[in-house]
Design a protein around this motif. Structure first.
Motif, PDB file in Angstrom:
ATOM      1  N   UNK A  48     -31.252 -15.434 -14.197  1.00  0.00           N
ATOM      2  CA  UNK A  48     -32.331 -16.417 -14.132  1.00  0.00           C
ATOM      3  C   UNK A  48     -31.767 -17.754 -13.639  1.00  0.00           C
ATOM      4  N   UNK A  49     -31.332 -17.816 -12.362  1.00  0.00           N
ATOM      5  CA  UNK A  49     -30.659 -19.012 -11.862  1.00  0.00           C
ATOM      6  C   UNK A  49     -31.499 -20.289 -11.886  1.00  0.00           C
ATOM      7  N   UNK A  50     -32.814 -20.165 -11.971  1.00  0.00           N
ATOM      8  CA  UNK A  50     -33.673 -21.347 -12.067  1.00  0.00           C
ATOM      9  C   UNK A  50     -34.134 -21.594 -13.502  1.00  0.00           C
ATOM     10  N   UNK A  51     -33.571 -20.832 -14.430  1.00  0.00           N
ATOM     11  CA  UNK A  51     -33.959 -20.942 -15.833  1.00  0.00           C
ATOM     12  C   UNK A  51     -33.218 -22.054 -16.555  1.00  0.00           C
ATOM     13  N   UNK A  52     -33.266 -21.989 -17.866  1.00  0.00           N
ATOM     14  CA  UNK A  52     -32.641 -23.006 -18.711  1.00  0.00           C
ATOM     15  C   UNK A  52     -31.150 -23.124 -18.409  1.00  0.00           C
ATOM     16  N   UNK A  53     -30.672 -24.355 -18.395  1.00  0.00           N
ATOM     17  CA  UNK A  53     -29.259 -24.630 -18.147  1.00  0.00           C
ATOM     18  C   UNK A  53     -28.548 -24.901 -19.468  1.00  0.00           C
ATOM     19  N   UNK A  54     -27.277 -24.537 -19.517  1.00  0.00           N
ATOM     20  CA  UNK A  54     -26.429 -24.834 -20.661  1.00  0.00           C
ATOM     21  C   UNK A  54     -25.453 -25.915 -20.234  1.00  0.00           C
ATOM     22  N   UNK A  55     -25.552 -27.078 -20.863  1.00  0.00           N
ATOM     23  CA  UNK A  55     -24.661 -28.197 -20.581  1.00  0.00           C
ATOM     24  C   UNK A  55     -23.388 -28.037 -21.405  1.00  0.00           C
ATOM     25  N   UNK A  56     -22.252 -28.012 -20.730  1.00  0.00           N
ATOM     26  CA  UNK A  56     -20.951 -27.964 -21.399  1.00  0.00           C
ATOM     27  C   UNK A  56     -20.541 -29.412 -21.628  1.00  0.00           C
ATOM     28  N   UNK A  57     -20.980 -29.934 -22.747  1.00  0.00           N
ATOM     29  CA  UNK A  57     -20.911 -31.365 -23.030  1.00  0.00           C
ATOM     30  C   UNK A  57     -19.618 -31.746 -23.754  1.00  0.00           C
ATOM     31  N   UNK A  58     -18.922 -32.793 -23.286  1.00  0.00           N
ATOM     32  CA  UNK A  58     -17.696 -33.231 -23.962  1.00  0.00           C
ATOM     33  C   UNK A  58     -17.975 -33.596 -25.422  1.00  0.00           C
ATOM     34  N   UNK A  59     -17.035 -33.246 -26.294  1.00  0.00           N
ATOM     35  CA  UNK A  59     -17.231 -33.489 -27.727  1.00  0.00           C
ATOM     36  C   UNK A  59     -16.540 -34.757 -28.215  1.00  0.00           C
ATOM     37  N   UNK A  60     -16.465 -35.768 -27.349  1.00  0.00           N
ATOM     38  CA  UNK A  60     -15.737 -36.986 -27.684  1.00  0.00           C
ATOM     39  C   UNK A  60     -16.393 -37.921 -28.673  1.00  0.00           C
ATOM     40  N   UNK A  61     -17.684 -37.809 -28.911  1.00  0.00           N
ATOM     41  CA  UNK A  61     -18.353 -38.706 -29.861  1.00  0.00           C
ATOM     42  C   UNK A  61     -17.796 -38.449 -31.261  1.00  0.00           C
ATOM     43  N   UNK A  62     -17.542 -39.522 -32.035  1.00  0.00           N
ATOM     44  CA  UNK A  62     -16.927 -39.352 -33.355  1.00  0.00           C
ATOM     45  C   UNK A  62     -17.699 -38.442 -34.318  1.00  0.00           C
ATOM     46  N   UNK A  63     -18.991 -38.309 -34.151  1.00  0.00           N
ATOM     47  CA  UNK A  63     -19.777 -37.465 -35.057  1.00  0.00           C
ATOM     48  C   UNK A  63     -19.665 -35.984 -34.720  1.00  0.00           C
ATOM     49  N   UNK A  64     -19.221 -35.669 -33.514  1.00  0.00           N
ATOM     50  CA  UNK A  64     -19.263 -34.281 -33.050  1.00  0.00           C
ATOM     51  C   UNK A  64     -18.212 -33.402 -33.717  1.00  0.00           C
ATOM     52  N   UNK A  65     -16.985 -33.864 -33.810  1.00  0.00           N
ATOM     53  CA  UNK A  65     -15.916 -33.016 -34.384  1.00  0.00           C
ATOM     54  C   UNK A  65     -16.233 -32.576 -35.816  1.00  0.00           C
ATOM     55  N   UNK A  66     -16.628 -33.501 -36.706  1.00  0.00           N
ATOM     56  CA  UNK A  66     -16.968 -33.040 -38.065  1.00  0.00           C
ATOM     57  C   UNK A  66     -18.143 -32.055 -38.064  1.00  0.00           C
ATOM     58  N   UNK A  67     -19.114 -32.277 -37.188  1.00  0.00           N
ATOM     59  CA  UNK A  67     -20.262 -31.375 -37.068  1.00  0.00           C
ATOM     60  C   UNK A  67     -19.798 -29.984 -36.633  1.00  0.00           C
ATOM     61  N   UNK A  68     -19.000 -29.923 -35.550  1.00  0.00           N
ATOM     62  CA  UNK A  68     -18.508 -28.630 -35.073  1.00  0.00           C
ATOM     63  C   UNK A  68     -17.652 -27.938 -36.126  1.00  0.00           C
ATOM     64  N   UNK A  69     -16.759 -28.697 -36.754  1.00  0.00           N
ATOM     65  CA  UNK A  69     -15.886 -28.117 -37.784  1.00  0.00           C
ATOM     66  C   UNK A  69     -16.699 -27.541 -38.937  1.00  0.00           C
ATOM     67  N   UNK A  70     -17.760 -28.233 -39.331  1.00  0.00           N
ATOM     68  CA  UNK A  70     -18.602 -27.753 -40.432  1.00  0.00           C
ATOM     69  C   UNK A  70     -19.328 -26.467 -40.041  1.00  0.00           C
TER      70      UNK A  70
END
Length: 129
Positions: A48-70
């Motif tokens: 589905x090349x025109x379908x929903x895209x998945x953004x591979x977003x950098x996890x540099x924001x300080x809130x992201x690491x604790x969220x991912x780890x949890x």
């Protein structure tokens, strides 16, 4: 209304691109430099090349690491992808060295499995029964 884009936070965009395209089989859609080494980097399903895209977003924001780890600590997938046959995909991905944290499991109306995306996330694959 439809889903246009969703994202997963990744610790290394190039490593994520290599995994999501080279191992999972997604197709690169956009790769736009944003400065400071970050990119607007998206992949799509070749089905589905025109379908929903998945953004591979950098996890540099300080809130992201604790969220991912949890999430990882509790075994919660960051995203879920539908496949035609979870068992066949489990065998294919295992053969490519993908580490699964949950082997195929029937859970009511679906069969699921969960793997490590090598970029700090657990990803679920699912097939409706």
């Amino acid at each position: 209304m439809r889903i246009y884009i969703t994202s997963v936070f990744v610790d290394d965009q190039q490593k994520a691109l290599d995994f999501y395209t080279g191992v999972l089989g997604f197709t690169e859609k956009h790769d736009v430099p944003l400065g400071s080494g970050a990119r607007w980097l998206t992949v799509v399903s070749p089905e589905d090349p025109e379908g929903a895209e998945l953004l591979l977003e950098p996890d540099g924001h300080p809130a992201v690491r604790p969220y991912k780890d949890a999430l990882v600590g509790d075994g919660i997938p960051a995203a879920s992808f539908q496949v035609k046959d979870v068992q066949a995909e489990f065998v294919r991905l295992s053969g490519l060295g993908v580490t699964f944290t949950q082997q195929p499991l029937e859970a009511g109306p679906v069969t699921t499995a969960v793997f490590d995306d090598t970029c700090g996330n657990l990803i679920q694959i699912v097939t409706p029964v």
